[in-house]
Scaffold this motif. Structure first.
Motif, mmCIF file in Angstrom:
data_model
loop_
_atom_site.group_PDB
_atom_site.id
_atom_site.type_symbol
_atom_site.label_atom_id
_atom_site.label_comp_id
_atom_site.label_asym_id
_atom_site.label_seq_id
_atom_site.Cartn_x
_atom_site.Cartn_y
_atom_site.Cartn_z
ATOM 1 N N VAL A 221 0.839 -1.196 0.000
ATOM 2 C CA VAL A 221 0.000 0.000 0.000
ATOM 3 C C VAL A 221 0.876 1.249 0.000
ATOM 4 C CG1 VAL A 221 -1.861 -1.203 1.187
ATOM 5 C CG2 VAL A 221 -0.194 0.104 2.523
ATOM 6 N N VAL A 222 0.285 2.346 -0.449
ATOM 7 C CA VAL A 222 0.966 3.635 -0.525
ATOM 8 C C VAL A 222 0.358 4.560 0.519
ATOM 9 C CG1 VAL A 222 1.447 5.643 -1.991
ATOM 10 C CG2 VAL A 222 1.416 3.330 -2.978
ATOM 11 N N PRO A 223 1.178 5.242 1.314
ATOM 12 C CA PRO A 223 0.639 6.140 2.345
ATOM 13 C C PRO A 223 -0.354 7.136 1.766
ATOM 14 C CG PRO A 223 3.010 5.886 2.624
ATOM 15 C CD PRO A 223 2.659 5.188 1.349
ATOM 16 N N GLY A 224 -1.472 7.296 2.453
ATOM 17 C CA GLY A 224 -2.491 8.250 2.047
ATOM 18 C C GLY A 224 -3.527 7.697 1.083
ATOM 19 N N LYS A 225 -3.285 6.526 0.494
ATOM 20 C CA LYS A 225 -4.233 5.946 -0.456
ATOM 21 C C LYS A 225 -5.318 5.147 0.286
ATOM 22 C CE LYS A 225 -1.922 7.273 -4.169
ATOM 23 N NZ LYS A 225 -2.444 8.283 -5.111
ATOM 24 N N THR A 226 -6.481 5.032 -0.379
ATOM 25 C CA THR A 226 -7.600 4.267 0.187
ATOM 26 C C THR A 226 -7.846 3.025 -0.655
ATOM 27 O OG1 THR A 226 -8.648 6.231 1.114
ATOM 28 C CG2 THR A 226 -10.061 4.322 0.759
ATOM 29 N N TYR A 227 -8.073 1.920 0.033
ATOM 30 C CA TYR A 227 -8.203 0.621 -0.629
ATOM 31 C C TYR A 227 -9.559 -0.003 -0.303
ATOM 32 C CZ TYR A 227 -3.255 1.320 -1.329
ATOM 33 O OH TYR A 227 -2.046 1.857 -1.704
ATOM 34 N N SER A 315 4.658 0.998 1.263
ATOM 35 C CA SER A 315 5.853 1.205 0.440
ATOM 36 C C SER A 315 6.840 2.037 1.251
ATOM 37 C CB SER A 315 5.494 1.918 -0.866
ATOM 38 O OG SER A 315 4.888 3.167 -0.597
ATOM 39 N N GLY A 316 8.108 1.712 1.129
ATOM 40 C CA GLY A 316 9.114 2.368 1.958
ATOM 41 C C GLY A 316 9.377 1.619 3.237
ATOM 42 N N ASN A 317 8.615 0.539 3.483
ATOM 43 C CA ASN A 317 8.824 -0.281 4.664
ATOM 44 C C ASN A 317 10.176 -0.989 4.580
ATOM 45 O OD1 ASN A 317 7.947 -1.997 7.021
ATOM 46 N ND2 ASN A 317 8.146 -3.597 5.458
ATOM 47 N N VAL A 318 10.906 -0.982 5.690
ATOM 48 C CA VAL A 318 12.177 -1.710 5.760
ATOM 49 C C VAL A 318 12.056 -2.783 6.826
ATOM 50 C CG1 VAL A 318 13.600 0.204 4.932
ATOM 51 C CG2 VAL A 318 13.083 0.017 7.375
ATOM 52 N N LEU A 319 12.973 -3.708 6.818
ATOM 53 C CA LEU A 319 12.853 -4.890 7.670
ATOM 54 C C LEU A 319 12.721 -4.543 9.150
ATOM 55 C CD1 LEU A 319 15.393 -7.362 5.997
ATOM 56 C CD2 LEU A 319 12.889 -7.427 5.960
ATOM 57 N N ASN A 320 13.400 -3.489 9.616
ATOM 58 C CA ASN A 320 13.360 -3.175 11.047
ATOM 59 C C ASN A 320 12.343 -2.090 11.382
ATOM 60 O OD1 ASN A 320 14.657 -1.079 9.867
ATOM 61 N ND2 ASN A 320 16.408 -1.020 11.293
ATOM 62 N N SER A 321 11.426 -1.803 10.428
ATOM 63 C CA SER A 321 10.434 -0.759 10.694
ATOM 64 C C SER A 321 9.291 -1.311 11.535
ATOM 65 C CB SER A 321 9.901 -0.184 9.371
ATOM 66 O OG SER A 321 9.183 -1.166 8.668
ATOM 67 N N LEU A 322 8.335 -0.449 11.819
ATOM 68 C CA LEU A 322 7.210 -0.772 12.694
ATOM 69 C C LEU A 322 6.445 -2.007 12.219
ATOM 70 C CD1 LEU A 322 5.643 0.400 15.163
ATOM 71 C CD2 LEU A 322 4.192 1.584 13.506
ATOM 72 N N TYR A 323 6.178 -2.917 13.125
ATOM 73 C CA TYR A 323 5.395 -4.124 12.808
ATOM 74 C C TYR A 323 4.400 -4.360 13.935
ATOM 75 C CZ TYR A 323 4.185 -9.050 12.297
ATOM 76 O OH TYR A 323 3.495 -10.220 12.179
ATOM 77 N N LEU A 324 3.119 -4.408 13.598
ATOM 78 C CA LEU A 324 2.096 -4.535 14.631
ATOM 79 C C LEU A 324 1.088 -5.623 14.287
ATOM 80 C CD1 LEU A 324 1.332 -0.777 15.380
ATOM 81 C CD2 LEU A 324 2.485 -2.390 16.896
ATOM 82 N N ASN A 325 0.634 -6.337 15.314
ATOM 83 C CA ASN A 325 -0.432 -7.317 15.173
ATOM 84 C C ASN A 325 -1.755 -6.683 15.602
ATOM 85 O OD1 ASN A 325 0.691 -9.790 14.181
ATOM 86 N ND2 ASN A 325 1.775 -9.998 16.135
ATOM 87 N N PRO A 326 -2.861 -7.054 14.966
ATOM 88 C CA PRO A 326 -4.163 -6.511 15.374
ATOM 89 C C PRO A 326 -4.659 -7.160 16.650
ATOM 90 C CG PRO A 326 -4.459 -8.074 13.598
ATOM 91 C CD PRO A 326 -2.982 -7.939 13.807
ATOM 92 N N ASN A 327 -5.539 -6.465 17.325
ATOM 93 C CA ASN A 327 -6.130 -6.976 18.546
ATOM 94 C C ASN A 327 -7.479 -7.605 18.203
ATOM 95 O OD1 ASN A 327 -6.736 -7.497 21.228
ATOM 96 N ND2 ASN A 327 -7.495 -5.430 21.619
ATOM 97 N N LEU A 328 -7.480 -8.908 17.914
ATOM 98 C CA LEU A 328 -8.722 -9.593 17.593
ATOM 99 C C LEU A 328 -9.560 -9.794 18.851
ATOM 100 C CD1 LEU A 328 -7.569 -12.366 15.076
ATOM 101 C CD2 LEU A 328 -8.977 -10.370 14.562
ATOM 102 N N PRO A 329 -10.886 -9.847 18.704
ATOM 103 C CA PRO A 329 -11.725 -10.123 19.876
ATOM 104 C C PRO A 329 -11.460 -11.529 20.420
ATOM 105 C CG PRO A 329 -13.026 -9.301 18.015
ATOM 106 C CD PRO A 329 -11.669 -9.627 17.489
ATOM 107 N N THR A 330 -11.865 -11.761 21.660
ATOM 108 C CA THR A 330 -11.833 -13.126 22.172
ATOM 109 C C THR A 330 -12.800 -13.983 21.361
ATOM 110 O OG1 THR A 330 -13.526 -12.564 23.814
ATOM 111 C CG2 THR A 330 -11.214 -12.438 24.506
#
Length: 571
Positions: A221-227, A315-330
């Motif tokens: 994805v590209v920053p600022g774009k809507t999908y 795009s522009g993501n590098v290997l050590n950049s921010l990585y987050l998991n979503p918080n799924l419901p129980t």
């Protein structure tokens, strides 16, 4: 004299051709015809540290995408090159005057046998949005599925800002064992099936499972774009939550019908449901997880509790950049499910039938039959050494030996009866006061009982969940129709207190009957044919949680089901 006879034959042949062309043109005028060839065959795949043969279409898993515009005619020639029987169901397509091509095995057609072919032909009349196709034999739907995307007519915009790009996201389940053998073994045992070995997103399990670190689906994805994400639940036996870490999902369509925009952190889809959501890439550059996790409302059921992960990466993501998991419901968060359902409203006010001709009250739930086997240790592994079953109004549906539609159309006796009960045989506290002497008081009747409706009947149907074995959210799908979900609630349905929305209810083809609750739908029976109505959890369908609705012909050719196609498969 011979010349006169020849001239008359030619005259009447042309007359019949012109008449058929005129009738056809009223449905297909100004449309394109899209042709596809599906070859169903086995393919060797390696997943979860194991290799096996799976049934796929055109060597693809998931299968090829069918593209069309509203009003287009779709022609798909299906050749079965597997050792199994096969059919293809076009999920959510209303099949107006084309019931022969709907696809559920032994309901509208006999299966396509190994080495044989059948051509499906239907028109996307007044329909657009996200649909999908899948096998409707045994549990082959586990790998035989794909998207059917129908765009608005040329020049007709979406009722929301056009997204920068679209992606198809198909949620699924994967077993290491052969799924045909798995269903047979489950039915022979009389007990519950084993849970899936993994959940999948576009056929890929993601990094949480063994040998799957690189078997991950990714969206760049590209920053600022809507999908626009077209979510499709093609899973077999588990309903699912879906979320993207740190991103909001705005629902704009459910079951191929536009909705008022509704923004949420996560959604739930049952098998058979589709949903379009808008996502804006408005977070810091990084790699964010898209997660699919289980929603399990039943008690005492074993399920896969490891989530499938895909990547939503900037795009522009590098290997050590921010990585987050979503918080799924129980896994049993019923409130999240209700919140999403509460947010679904048709985009505009709709014309819901205020007058009702036929009221149906249908209980849905599980049963336990008495053990009749001489090998109870092998065949009676259900609760209290019984045999698991499922039913509507305490009738477990038995598929006939030939297709119901053919038997009805050709007036072949002995394949079905027309006496499905319009109300349960016994009224009690369905949710809390069900019999608890399993299996002695939970026996269901076995039969091929159908509901018969006159053309044009205005129908209200109340689905009531039962707690005979356990309360549970049941995704009920009605073939050949979409319907307005005018109400739903918890506990036992009470017409005195039930709140109905007759202004802008969602228009759906698969409704999740709330756990320990009820749902009310309305539709007009204006599409002749034989239409399957069933729980889209395949184990419940195998156990008998289904029935069929016969809608009679009306008046004239545009209210009459045409004769069967010449290549209709034989049993």
């Amino acid at each position: 004299m011979a010349n006169l006879a020849t001239s008359l034959v030619i005259y009447f042949t042309v007359l019949v051709f012109v008449f058929n062309l005129h009738v056809s043109a009223q449905w297909h005028q100004g449309t394109l015809t899209k042709f596809y060839d599906f070859k169903v065959k086995t393919m060797r795949v390696t997943k979860l540290c194991n290799s096996k043969d799976i049934a796929v279409v055109n060597g693809m898993f998931p299968g090829p995408v069918v593209h069309a515009q509203e009003g287009d005619r779709i022609v798909v020639n299906v050749t079965n090159a597997t050792p199994f029987n096969i059919t293809i169901h076009w999920h959510g397509v209303r099949q107006i005057l084309s019931c022969w091509y709907d696809g559920p095995s032994y309901i509208t057609q006999c299966p396509i046998q190994s080495g044989q072919s059948f051509t499906y032909e239907f028109t996307m009349a007044k329909q657009k949005g996200t649909f999908f196709w899948h096998a409707h034999v045994s549990w082959l739907r586990a790998t035989v599925y794909g998207a059917l995307i129908v765009y608005p007519k040329t020049g007709v915009p979406y009722p929301f800002k056009k997204p920068d790009k679209e992606h198809i996201i198909i949620l699924g389940e994967y077993w290491v064992k052969d799924v045909v053998q798995l269903e047979r073994a489950t039915m022979d045992s009389g007990g519950a099936p084993p849970h899936a070995d993994a959940y999948t997103i576009n056929g890929r399990p993601g990094p949480n499972y063994n040998c799957s670190k690189n078997d991950v689906y990714k969206i760049d994805v590209v920053p600022g774009k809507t999908y626009l994400l077209r979510l499709i639940h093609a899973g077999i036996n588990t309903e699912s939550f879906f979320a993207i870490a740190n991103h909001k999902l705005t629902i704009v369509e459910a079951d191929a019908e536009y909705t008022k925009p509704f923004t949420t952190d996560r959604v739930m889809l049952g098998p058979g449901q589709t949903m379009n959501v808008l996502v804006t890439a408005d977070q810091p550059i990084g790699r964010y997880s898209m997660a699919m996790g289980p929603y399990m409302s039943a008690k005492g059921v074993y399920f896969q509790n490891i989530s499938s992960i895909a990547y939503f990466q900037y795009s522009g993501n590098v290997l050590n950049s921010l990585y987050l998991n979503p918080n799924l419901p129980t896994f049993n968060d019923n409130l999240v499910v209700k919140t999403v359902m509460d947010g679904l409203r048709s985009l505009n006010p709709v014309n819901v039938s205020k007058e009702i001709d036929t009221n149906l009250f249908v209980t849905v739930g599980l049963n336990v039959q008495k053990c009749q086997s001489k090998r109870p240790n092998q065949n009676c592994q259900g609760l209290n050494h019984g045999v698991m079953a499922a039913s509507m109004n305490n009738v477990s549906f038995v598929k006939p030996k030939i297709s119901l539609l053919e038997a009805y159309y050709k007036k072949i006796n002995g394949s079905f009866t027309e006496d499905f009960p319009k109300v349960p045989p016994k009224f009690y506290d369905f949710v809390n006061g069900a019999p608890n002497s399993i299996p002695n008081n939970t026996q269901s009747l076995n039969g091929t009982k159908t509901i018969v409706l006159e053309y044009g009947t205005r129908v209200q149907l109340i689905f009531q969940d039962t707690g005979t074995v356990t309360t549970e959210n049941h995704p009920i799908h009605l073939h050949g129709y979409s319907f307005y979900v005018v109400g739903y609630g918890s506990g036992n349905y009470d017409p005195k207190t039930a709140n109905f929305n007759l202004v802008d209810p969602p228009y759906m083809n698969t409704i999740g009957v709330p756990v320990g609750g009820w749902a009310a739908i309305r539709f007009v029976a204006d599409n002749p044919g034989v239409w399957f109505m069933h729980c889209h959890l395949d184990i419940h369908q195998s156990w008998g949680l289904s029935t069929a609705i016969i809608v009679k012909n009306g008046k004239g050719d545009l209210q009459t089901l045409p004769q069967p196609p010449a290549d209709l498969p034989r049993c």
